[in-house]
Design a protein around this motif. Structure first.
Motif, PDB file in Angstrom:
ATOM      1  N   ASP A 153      15.786  60.116  36.865  1.00 27.78           N
ATOM      2  CA  ASP A 153      14.745  61.124  36.725  1.00 27.78           C
ATOM      3  C   ASP A 153      15.400  62.392  36.167  1.00 27.78           C
ATOM      4  O   ASP A 153      14.756  63.203  35.528  1.00 27.78           O
ATOM      5  N   TYR A 154      16.693  62.523  36.453  1.00 25.69           N
ATOM      6  CA  TYR A 154      17.560  63.546  35.866  1.00 25.69           C
ATOM      7  C   TYR A 154      18.958  62.941  35.889  1.00 25.69           C
ATOM      8  O   TYR A 154      19.479  62.596  36.952  1.00 25.69           O
ATOM      9  N   ASP A 189      20.385  58.268  38.147  1.00 23.65           N
ATOM     10  CA  ASP A 189      19.835  59.526  38.639  1.00 23.65           C
ATOM     11  C   ASP A 189      20.889  60.323  39.410  1.00 23.65           C
ATOM     12  O   ASP A 189      21.885  59.753  39.883  1.00 23.65           O
ATOM     13  N   ASN A 213      20.716  74.908  38.560  1.00 27.64           N
ATOM     14  CA  ASN A 213      21.216  73.528  38.588  1.00 27.64           C
ATOM     15  C   ASN A 213      22.480  73.399  39.421  1.00 27.64           C
ATOM     16  O   ASN A 213      22.748  72.333  39.992  1.00 27.64           O
ATOM     17  N   SER A 239      12.255  67.613  36.155  1.00 24.03           N
ATOM     18  CA  SER A 239      12.741  66.241  36.052  1.00 24.03           C
ATOM     19  C   SER A 239      11.862  65.486  35.068  1.00 24.03           C
ATOM     20  O   SER A 239      10.904  66.042  34.524  1.00 24.03           O
ATOM     21  N   GLN A 240      12.182  64.217  34.853  1.00 25.95           N
ATOM     22  CA  GLN A 240      11.362  63.411  33.951  1.00 25.95           C
ATOM     23  C   GLN A 240       9.917  63.347  34.444  1.00 25.95           C
ATOM     24  O   GLN A 240       8.972  63.482  33.665  1.00 25.95           O
ATOM     25  N   LYS A 242      14.361  61.900  46.754  1.00 26.15           N
ATOM     26  CA  LYS A 242      15.746  61.509  46.500  1.00 26.15           C
ATOM     27  C   LYS A 242      16.299  60.646  47.633  1.00 26.15           C
ATOM     28  O   LYS A 242      16.994  59.646  47.400  1.00 26.15           O
TER      29      LYS A 242
END
Length: 507
Positions: free
Chosen positions: A451-452, A497, A395, A344-345, A439
């Motif tokens: 963040d994604y 996100d 993913n 993620s970021q 989350k």
């Protein structure tokens, strides 16, 4: 810069290559470090960095005479820190000189003024700093020995090979080869690693010491290019620069490059220019179309590829796109590696990504220090396309899981149960993880800062479902999750996100 007469101990402005002038001090080189042949130069230790370099005399200016001029043309944060370090040094040196003068006067003797010396912790690797009255550096100094290029900060220097190059012992390398064990060329990476044979016949190389996250990294002397400064790319480039790599950046929105230029990166005008200037060019963009356009579009990477140039595709795309990119790059004599990243970021910013690589193993080896800078673990998965397949599967699982968590939270609310209690129970059970906790907390706080990106996980679900179709393998769970994400996108959640999938259940 004009040629000036300088001696050991003088404070100077030194210019190296395309970097801006940087404050430093002329010092004695280590005894085993020889001077470059045929060049009039001085050995300079730069302030605010751990860099040292042989600098040509025409690239040097006296510090005090040109201080105001240099400060006007360079406003970077690291530059200012370097100037502050010089001023701190001068204050300390002035105090020492005053003490020395008072002692000399008490004995009826006058202490002669001498050029200032820098003596910091970093100087322990250098031979003792000589008195400037000993001699100037001249062309009669020893001839050159091997030195290794370092790219640390706005003014890169050189570091001598006084000890063997070491890989970060806490960085994991996994080589999953279907047909062979690690070749001898892998020795620098596997020297401190243990080799584990798996039932599948593949070879995995894992770090023997995994008790810590970060260790020392020796940056490659290869010139690095990076295309795409989005959520993931920005963190990756930041860590490459922090670990001393020489990086040239490009982004479709040029303003995003400014911060990295201030931190010492170079600017490329087009993807083609970056690829032609650099030995290894990485890219990290949003989807297959963007990845293809970057390579094969106008002023694309392909125009800058020459024999031996390396291209590393870090975008999460489908295997077919990877195969196409690999073919066009290698058709020009280039070398290709795919290296999508799981994370993620935040993990990108922290240098804790997981890198999945496939393609040319020699490129994977050349990227070792880069992967250590950006991630905690690296896998080599064999032929090009395998990393894309594995990344899509990962993913797919993550996206489906996130949708299920959101479904559980909304069902708890709909049945009169406390969502916070649901989360507390969940985090005490077998599914407890940082991912779940973060989350769910974001959902409960209404914080969907990306963040994604949600649009990217939906893209990955779509590509994974298509991959399943081509393999004649059912993916009903992913298909159901994909529909939920599509609804979230219809509710204008694309740039939020992935946890914003929650909103698909409450509207």
């Amino acid at each position: 810069m004009a040629t000036v007469h300088l001696r050991i101990g003088d404070l100077v402005w030194g210019k190296l290559g395309r970097y801006p002038p940087w404050p430093g001090k002329i010092v004695s080189p280590p005894k085993d470090l020889k001077k470059p042949r045929g060049k009039k130069c001085h050995f300079v230790k730069f302030f605010g960095t751990e860099d040292h370099a042989w600098i040509k005399v025409e690239q040097l200016k006296p510090y005090h005479a040109h201080k105001e001029e240099m400060i006007k043309i360079n406003k970077g944060k690291r530059f200012q820190q370097a100037v502050d370090a010089v001023e701190d040094f001068l204050k300390k040196a002035k105090g020492k000189d005053q003490n020395s003068d008072s002692k000399g006067e008490s004995k009826g003797k006058k202490t002669p003024n001498k050029p200032l010396k820098i003596l910091e912790e970093e100087d322990e690797d250098l031979s003792a700093l000589r008195d400037p009255s000993e001699k100037d550096l001249t062309d009669s100094d020893p001839e050159p020995s091997t030195i290794e290029r370092l790219g640390g900060g706005p003014c890169s220097g050189f570091k001598w090979e006084s000890s063997p190059v070491k890989d970060d012992p806490h960085f994991h390398h996994f080589l999953l080869s279907q047909s062979e064990k690690p070749a001898s060329s892998m020795e620098p990476i596997s020297k401190r690693l243990k080799i584990i044979e798996e039932d599948t016949g593949s070879t995995s190389i894992q770090a023997a010491d995994s008790t810590a996250i970060n260790g020392s990294i020796t940056p490659t002397d290869k010139r690095i290019g990076f295309l795409g400064l989005g959520l993931m790319g920005s963190g990756i480039v930041s860590n490459l620069l922090k670990m001393g790599h020489v990086v040239t950046v490009w982004n479709r929105t040029a303003e995003k490059c400014d911060l990295f230029i201030q931190e010492g990166a170079r600017l490329g005008r087009t993807p083609a220019e970056v690829a032609s200037m650099c030995d290894i060019t990485f890219s990290c963009v949003s989807d297959p179309k963007a990845a293809r356009d970057l390579v094969m579009g106008p002023s694309g990477v392909l125009q800058g590829i020459r024999p031996g140039k390396c291209y590393v595709e870090m975008s999460t795309v489908d295997p077919e796109t990877i195969t196409e990119l690999s073919q066009v790059i290698t058709s020009r004599g280039g070398r290709f590696l795919e290296a999508p990243v799981a994370g993620s970021q935040q993990l990108s910013n922290d240098g804790m990504l997981v890198i999945l690589a496939a393609g040319d193993r020699t490129v994977y080896e050349d990227c070792s220090s880069c992967f250590q800078a950006m991630g905690k673990t690296s896998f080599f998965l064999g032929e090009a396309g395998n990393a894309a397949r594995m990344m899509l599967i990962l993913n797919m699982v993550q996206g489906s899981f996130m949708a299920t968590i959101a479904e559980g939270l909304t069902l708890a609310q709909a049945t009169g149960q406390s969502q916070q209690t649901f989360l507390d129970i969940l985090c005490q059970g077998q599914m407890a993880s940082t991912f779940v906790d973060q989350k769910c907390q974001n959902i409960l706080q209404g914080n969907f800062k990306p963040d994604y990106y949600l649009k990217h996980i939906q893209k990955d679900l779509r590509l994974a479902i298509s991959m399943g179709d081509m393999a004649n393998h059912p993916t009903p769970m992913a298909a159901a999750a994909n529909e939920v994400y599509k609804r979230a996108k219809a509710l204008d959640q694309s740039d939020n996100d992935i946890s914003a999938v929650y909103r698909a259940y409450i509207h």
